[in-house]
Design an enzyme around this catalytic site. Structure first.
Site, PDB file in Angstrom:
ATOM      1  N   ASN A   9     -14.652   5.337   5.154  1.00 49.64           N
ATOM      2  CA  ASN A   9     -15.688   4.976   4.181  1.00 49.64           C
ATOM      3  C   ASN A   9     -16.766   6.037   3.963  1.00 49.64           C
ATOM      4  O   ASN A   9     -17.078   6.363   2.812  1.00 49.64           O
ATOM      5  CB  ASN A   9     -16.296   3.621   4.553  1.00 49.64           C
ATOM      6  CG  ASN A   9     -15.273   2.502   4.379  1.00 49.64           C
ATOM      7  OD1 ASN A   9     -14.340   2.641   3.600  1.00 49.64           O
ATOM      8  ND2 ASN A   9     -15.438   1.409   5.088  1.00 49.64           N
TER       9      ASN A   9
ATOM     10  N   ARG B  18     -24.370 -14.693  -5.985  1.00 48.27           N
ATOM     11  CA  ARG B  18     -24.261 -15.733  -4.941  1.00 48.27           C
ATOM     12  C   ARG B  18     -25.503 -16.597  -5.021  1.00 48.27           C
ATOM     13  O   ARG B  18     -26.496 -16.200  -5.653  1.00 48.27           O
ATOM     14  CB  ARG B  18     -24.084 -15.111  -3.566  1.00 48.27           C
ATOM     15  CG  ARG B  18     -25.142 -14.103  -3.186  1.00 48.27           C
ATOM     16  CD  ARG B  18     -24.622 -13.123  -2.158  1.00 48.27           C
ATOM     17  NE  ARG B  18     -23.634 -12.234  -2.750  1.00 48.27           N
ATOM     18  CZ  ARG B  18     -22.629 -11.677  -2.081  1.00 48.27           C
ATOM     19  NH1 ARG B  18     -22.477 -11.897  -0.803  1.00 48.27           N
ATOM     20  NH2 ARG B  18     -21.767 -10.878  -2.685  1.00 48.27           N
TER      21      ARG B  18
ATOM     22  N   PHE C 233      -9.773   8.156  -7.131  1.00 45.10           N
ATOM     23  CA  PHE C 233      -9.994   8.932  -5.897  1.00 45.10           C
ATOM     24  C   PHE C 233      -9.334   8.210  -4.735  1.00 45.10           C
ATOM     25  O   PHE C 233      -9.482   6.995  -4.575  1.00 45.10           O
ATOM     26  CB  PHE C 233     -11.494   9.120  -5.605  1.00 45.10           C
ATOM     27  CG  PHE C 233     -11.723   9.855  -4.310  1.00 45.10           C
ATOM     28  CD1 PHE C 233     -11.527  11.227  -4.239  1.00 45.10           C
ATOM     29  CD2 PHE C 233     -12.076   9.172  -3.150  1.00 45.10           C
ATOM     30  CE1 PHE C 233     -11.683  11.912  -3.040  1.00 45.10           C
ATOM     31  CE2 PHE C 233     -12.238   9.845  -1.949  1.00 45.10           C
ATOM     32  CZ  PHE C 233     -12.042  11.225  -1.887  1.00 45.10           C
ATOM     33  N   TRP C 234      -8.587   8.985  -3.915  1.00 34.49           N
ATOM     34  CA  TRP C 234      -7.964   8.426  -2.717  1.00 34.49           C
ATOM     35  C   TRP C 234      -8.263   9.370  -1.564  1.00 34.49           C
ATOM     36  O   TRP C 234      -7.797  10.510  -1.562  1.00 34.49           O
ATOM     37  CB  TRP C 234      -6.452   8.277  -2.923  1.00 34.49           C
ATOM     38  CG  TRP C 234      -5.770   7.453  -1.877  1.00 34.49           C
ATOM     39  CD1 TRP C 234      -6.344   6.507  -1.070  1.00 34.49           C
ATOM     40  CD2 TRP C 234      -4.386   7.486  -1.519  1.00 34.49           C
ATOM     41  NE1 TRP C 234      -5.405   5.944  -0.248  1.00 34.49           N
ATOM     42  CE2 TRP C 234      -4.185   6.529  -0.497  1.00 34.49           C
ATOM     43  CE3 TRP C 234      -3.288   8.229  -1.971  1.00 34.49           C
ATOM     44  CZ2 TRP C 234      -2.948   6.297   0.087  1.00 34.49           C
ATOM     45  CZ3 TRP C 234      -2.050   7.992  -1.388  1.00 34.49           C
ATOM     46  CH2 TRP C 234      -1.885   7.031  -0.373  1.00 34.49           C
TER      47      TRP C 234
ATOM     48  N   MET D 193     -10.664  -4.414  -6.010  1.00 33.47           N
ATOM     49  CA  MET D 193     -10.847  -5.657  -5.250  1.00 33.47           C
ATOM     50  C   MET D 193     -10.593  -6.919  -6.090  1.00 33.47           C
ATOM     51  O   MET D 193     -10.151  -7.924  -5.562  1.00 33.47           O
ATOM     52  CB  MET D 193     -12.242  -5.722  -4.624  1.00 33.47           C
ATOM     53  CG  MET D 193     -12.495  -4.763  -3.477  1.00 33.47           C
ATOM     54  SD  MET D 193     -11.329  -4.804  -2.097  1.00 33.47           S
ATOM     55  CE  MET D 193     -11.550  -6.407  -1.404  1.00 33.47           C
TER      56      MET D 193
ATOM     57  N   ARG E 111     -21.365  -9.196  -6.622  1.00 33.98           N
ATOM     58  CA  ARG E 111     -21.014 -10.535  -7.118  1.00 33.98           C
ATOM     59  C   ARG E 111     -22.214 -11.454  -6.932  1.00 33.98           C
ATOM     60  O   ARG E 111     -22.888 -11.388  -5.902  1.00 33.98           O
ATOM     61  CB  ARG E 111     -19.834 -11.101  -6.334  1.00 33.98           C
ATOM     62  CG  ARG E 111     -18.532 -10.540  -6.792  1.00 33.98           C
ATOM     63  CD  ARG E 111     -17.391 -11.449  -6.485  1.00 33.98           C
ATOM     64  NE  ARG E 111     -16.989 -11.414  -5.092  1.00 33.98           N
ATOM     65  CZ  ARG E 111     -15.836 -11.920  -4.661  1.00 33.98           C
ATOM     66  NH1 ARG E 111     -15.018 -12.511  -5.510  1.00 33.98           N
ATOM     67  NH2 ARG E 111     -15.504 -11.857  -3.393  1.00 33.98           N
TER      68      ARG E 111
ATOM     69  N   TYR F 260       0.861  -1.189   0.000  1.00 35.31           N
ATOM     70  CA  TYR F 260       0.000   0.000   0.000  1.00 35.31           C
ATOM     71  C   TYR F 260       0.894   1.235   0.000  1.00 35.31           C
ATOM     72  O   TYR F 260       1.926   1.246   0.672  1.00 35.31           O
ATOM     73  CB  TYR F 260      -0.886  -0.010   1.260  1.00 35.31           C
ATOM     74  CG  TYR F 260      -2.079   0.902   1.162  1.00 35.31           C
ATOM     75  CD1 TYR F 260      -3.108   0.634   0.272  1.00 35.31           C
ATOM     76  CD2 TYR F 260      -2.182   2.041   1.962  1.00 35.31           C
ATOM     77  CE1 TYR F 260      -4.213   1.466   0.177  1.00 35.31           C
ATOM     78  CE2 TYR F 260      -3.289   2.880   1.877  1.00 35.31           C
ATOM     79  CZ  TYR F 260      -4.297   2.587   0.984  1.00 35.31           C
ATOM     80  OH  TYR F 260      -5.392   3.422   0.897  1.00 35.31           O
TER      81      TYR F 260
ATOM     82  N   SER G  97     -20.071  -3.536  -0.352  1.00 31.99           N
ATOM     83  CA  SER G  97     -18.909  -3.185   0.480  1.00 31.99           C
ATOM     84  C   SER G  97     -19.352  -2.108   1.459  1.00 31.99           C
ATOM     85  O   SER G  97     -20.429  -1.508   1.313  1.00 31.99           O
ATOM     86  CB  SER G  97     -17.779  -2.647  -0.407  1.00 31.99           C
ATOM     87  OG  SER G  97     -18.160  -1.401  -0.965  1.00 31.99           O
TER      88      SER G  97
HETATM   89  N1  LIG Z   1      -9.649   5.157  -2.456  1.00 31.68           N
HETATM   90  C1  LIG Z   1     -10.066   5.367  -1.213  1.00 31.68           C
HETATM   91  O1  LIG Z   1      -9.908   6.445  -0.639  1.00 31.68           O
HETATM   92  C2  LIG Z   1     -10.758   4.245  -0.513  1.00 31.68           C
HETATM   93  C3  LIG Z   1     -11.437   4.477   0.692  1.00 31.68           C
HETATM   94  C4  LIG Z   1     -12.118   3.399   1.291  1.00 31.68           C
HETATM   95  C5  LIG Z   1     -12.076   2.148   0.698  1.00 31.68           C
HETATM   96  N2  LIG Z   1     -11.366   1.997  -0.444  1.00 31.68           N
HETATM   97  C6  LIG Z   1     -11.317   0.711  -1.148  1.00 31.68           C
HETATM   98  O2  LIG Z   1     -12.635   0.350  -1.454  1.00 31.68           O
HETATM   99  C7  LIG Z   1     -12.757  -1.068  -1.467  1.00 31.68           C
HETATM  100  C8  LIG Z   1     -13.879  -1.468  -0.531  1.00 31.68           C
HETATM  101  O3  LIG Z   1     -13.515  -1.111   0.799  1.00 31.68           O
HETATM  102  P1  LIG Z   1     -14.476  -1.462   2.010  1.00 31.68           P
HETATM  103  O4  LIG Z   1     -13.856  -1.058   3.263  1.00 31.68           O
HETATM  104  O5  LIG Z   1     -15.817  -0.930   1.676  1.00 31.68           O
HETATM  105  O6  LIG Z   1     -14.436  -3.044   1.871  1.00 31.68           O
HETATM  106  P2  LIG Z   1     -15.330  -4.222   2.460  1.00 31.68           P
HETATM  107  O7  LIG Z   1     -16.479  -3.694   3.252  1.00 31.68           O
HETATM  108  O8  LIG Z   1     -14.388  -5.180   3.072  1.00 31.68           O
HETATM  109  O9  LIG Z   1     -15.954  -4.861   1.124  1.00 31.68           O
HETATM  110  C9  LIG Z   1     -15.164  -5.527   0.204  1.00 31.68           C
HETATM  111  C10 LIG Z   1     -15.957  -5.628  -1.112  1.00 31.68           C
HETATM  112  O10 LIG Z   1     -15.118  -6.153  -2.108  1.00 31.68           O
HETATM  113  C11 LIG Z   1     -15.792  -7.227  -2.773  1.00 31.68           C
HETATM  114  N3  LIG Z   1     -14.788  -8.173  -3.244  1.00 31.68           N
HETATM  115  C12 LIG Z   1     -13.879  -8.859  -2.518  1.00 31.68           C
HETATM  116  N4  LIG Z   1     -13.112  -9.621  -3.326  1.00 31.68           N
HETATM  117  C13 LIG Z   1     -13.560  -9.407  -4.580  1.00 31.68           C
HETATM  118  C14 LIG Z   1     -13.181  -9.902  -5.862  1.00 31.68           C
HETATM  119  N5  LIG Z   1     -12.177 -10.770  -6.012  1.00 31.68           N
HETATM  120  N6  LIG Z   1     -13.868  -9.479  -6.947  1.00 31.68           N
HETATM  121  C15 LIG Z   1     -14.883  -8.606  -6.821  1.00 31.68           C
HETATM  122  N7  LIG Z   1     -15.285  -8.099  -5.635  1.00 31.68           N
HETATM  123  C16 LIG Z   1     -14.625  -8.485  -4.539  1.00 31.68           C
HETATM  124  C17 LIG Z   1     -16.693  -7.819  -1.708  1.00 31.68           C
HETATM  125  O11 LIG Z   1     -17.729  -8.511  -2.341  1.00 31.68           O
HETATM  126  P3  LIG Z   1     -18.263  -9.938  -1.805  1.00 31.68           P
HETATM  127  O12 LIG Z   1     -19.190  -9.625  -0.658  1.00 31.68           O
HETATM  128  O13 LIG Z   1     -18.930 -10.500  -2.982  1.00 31.68           O
HETATM  129  O14 LIG Z   1     -17.044 -10.712  -1.354  1.00 31.68           O
HETATM  130  C18 LIG Z   1     -17.187  -6.530  -1.038  1.00 31.68           C
HETATM  131  O15 LIG Z   1     -18.203  -5.933  -1.788  1.00 31.68           O
HETATM  132  C19 LIG Z   1     -11.383  -1.601  -1.078  1.00 31.68           C
HETATM  133  O16 LIG Z   1     -10.645  -1.840  -2.260  1.00 31.68           O
HETATM  134  C20 LIG Z   1     -10.759  -0.440  -0.322  1.00 31.68           C
HETATM  135  O17 LIG Z   1      -9.343  -0.472  -0.317  1.00 31.68           O
HETATM  136  C21 LIG Z   1     -10.723   2.997  -1.058  1.00 31.68           C
END
Ligand SMILES: NC(=O)c1ccc[n+]([C@@H]2O[C@H](COP(=O)([O-])OP(=O)(O)OC[C@H]3O[C@@H](n4cnc5c(N)ncnc54)[C@H](OP(=O)(O)O)[C@@H]3O)[C@@H](O)[C@H]2O)c1
Length: 390
Positions: free
Chosen positions: A166, A217, A312-313, A290, A215, A77, A193
């Site tokens: 989030n 299920r 976006f980050w 993801m 996804r 990261y 997510s």
């Molecule tokens: N850029 C930013 O500022 C920022 C900020 C926050 C989060 N994020 C990113 O946003 C994403 C979600 O974060 P979160 O905290 O909301 O995560 P989370 O609640 O843990 O949710 C993870 C999500 O990813 C899906 N997923 C997991 N493996 C996958 C795959 N191989 N193919 C497709 N979908 C998959 C899951 O779907 P299933 O339920 O089907 O497994 C679920 O919808 C992460 O990548 C995180 O790093 C980025």
């Protein structure tokens, strides 16, 4: 590097009540990058000294495990963890050992305030303003400028613990790329997510409609119920993107108005298909990957539909915005939470009990991460570390 052997002997030597009292704090820490289920350890350290000027002692209430935390431990990261110099006096992190406490986000309570600290008092709830502070701990000493006070009432612990990553990401993506009006439509993937759940709720509060891709299920009904309960207008699987009649259906749902914003946290083929649903002059905002698959966009979408693709980050937003702007954003979100418009994303709390030995705690922590890697939780995991009394 500290090893499990060191921790074992440390735990044994802390077993008398005096030592246990002195070593009241615990943290989930690591000294080398790798799989969290293999490299994470649990350490104990002494009670904090009274805070020095301009610092506060804080006690963590709940701290989430976010996907980025896992990537940080893996060493893949871009944000790097802070070295935990405040633990050096405990013996951890000394003699050139780099000890990092996991966790970037969390809710804490102020327990003691140093001289010169402004705007904070004992018992205030605070969230972190500095990235990678190491929130998987019982207590830490931090600069008062590294935390932001939360409004006092109406928030749950889970709201507070998950406030800075989030909800802020969802809010900013809905506001900062295209001006959306009531009745407009947004399409997103990874809709179940934590970020996706926040997008649905904030969009609903703004009068914006959402198409939510997930996804597939075996039993889709519970997911439909959950997301529709949050305010999702439509829930579809990535497989349904291949349905030739989908564009016609979307035209009907949107009354022919083009979708102006797409949010992507997945990448790969299903995101290419999602981008094709966007209308004229739309914006695709990618904030996660993801699927670990690259993002590929047809050139024609740029030429003929004037598509703009952004990344976006939230960490970058935090770095480039003033404290007043951050407080304003957190204040706006807290108001929506207090008014019942935003529920904390679906979560489960894992408690490391004060009576658990470090060996038991390590085993529990590593098991949590290995189950997360197998996708066994299906909801956000929030950690509660009790003071060590073992
Ligand atoms: N850029 C930013 O500022 C920022 C900020 C926050 C989060 N994020 C990113 O946003 C994403 C979600 O974060 P979160 O905290 O909301 O995560 P989370 O609640 O843990 O949710 C993870 C999500 O990813 C899906 N997923 C997991 N493996 C996958 C795959 N191989 N193919 C497709 N979908 C998959 C899951 O779907 P299933 O339920 O089907 O497994 C679920 O919808 C992460 O990548 C995180 O790093 C980025």
């Amino acid at each position: 590097m500290f090893s499990r052997t060191v921790i074992r002997s440390a735990t044994r030597s802390f077993s008398t009540s005096t030592v246990a009292l002195n070593h009241a704090n615990r943290a989930i820490a690591y000294t080398q990058n790798g799989d969290p289920a293999e490299v994470l350890n649990v350490i104990t350290y002494p009670k904090l000294s009274p805070p020095s000027p301009n610092t506060v002692n804080i006690k963590f209430i709940l701290s989430p495990i976010n996907p980025a935390d896992i990537n940080t431990i893996e060493g893949v990261y871009p944000a790097k963890p802070s070295w935990t110099s405040d633990l050096a006096s405990s013996g951890w992190g000394s003699k050139g050992k780099q000890v990092y406490v996991g966790g970037n986000e969390g809710l804490a309570k102020v327990v003691e305030v140093g001289e010169g600290v402004e705007g904070l008092k004992k018992d205030d709830w605070v969230v972190m303003d500095k990235p990678q502070l190491g929130t998987w701990a019982t207590s830490r000493n931090v600069s008062f400028e590294d935390v932001i006070r939360l409004p006092a009432t109406g928030l749950t612990e889970a709201h507070g613990a998950t406030m800075t990553v989030n909800p802020t990401t969802a809010y900013n993506m809905l506001h900062n790329f295209v001006k959306l009006n009531q009745g407009d439509w947004v399409v997103q993937n990874g809709a179940n997510s934590a970020v996706g759940q926040l997008v649905i709720q904030i969009a609903k509060a703004l009068g914006i409609n959402t198409i939510n891709l997930v996804r597939p299920r075996e039993d889709m009904a519970p997911l439909h119920r959950q997301l529709e309960g949050l305010g999702a207008n439509k829930v579809l699987t990535y497989d349904e993107l291949n349905d030739k009649s989908l564009r016609g259906k979307i035209k009907e749902w949107t009354n022919g108005k083009g979708i102006r914003l797409g949010l992507n946290c997945v990448g790969g083929d299903s995101t290419t298909a999602m981008a094709k649903l966007l209308g004229q002059d739309a914006h695709l905002v990618s904030y996660g990957a993801m699927s670990k698959q690259p993002l590929s966009l047809p050139t024609s979408l740029h030429i003929f539909k004037n598509l703009t693709s952004h990344g976006f980050w939230q960490s970058n937003w935090t770095k480039t915005h003033s404290r007043a702007e951050k407080e304003q954003l957190i204040g706006d979100l807290a108001t929506m939470m207090r008014d019942g418009k935003i529920k904390a994303a679906d979560h489960v709390v894992v408690t490391i009990g004060g009576q658990e030995t470090n060996e038991e705690a390590i085993e529990k922590v590593r098991d949590v991460f290995s189950r997360m890697a197998q996708g066994k939780f299906g909801k956000k995991v929030l950690l509660r570390l009790e003071d060590f009394s073992g």
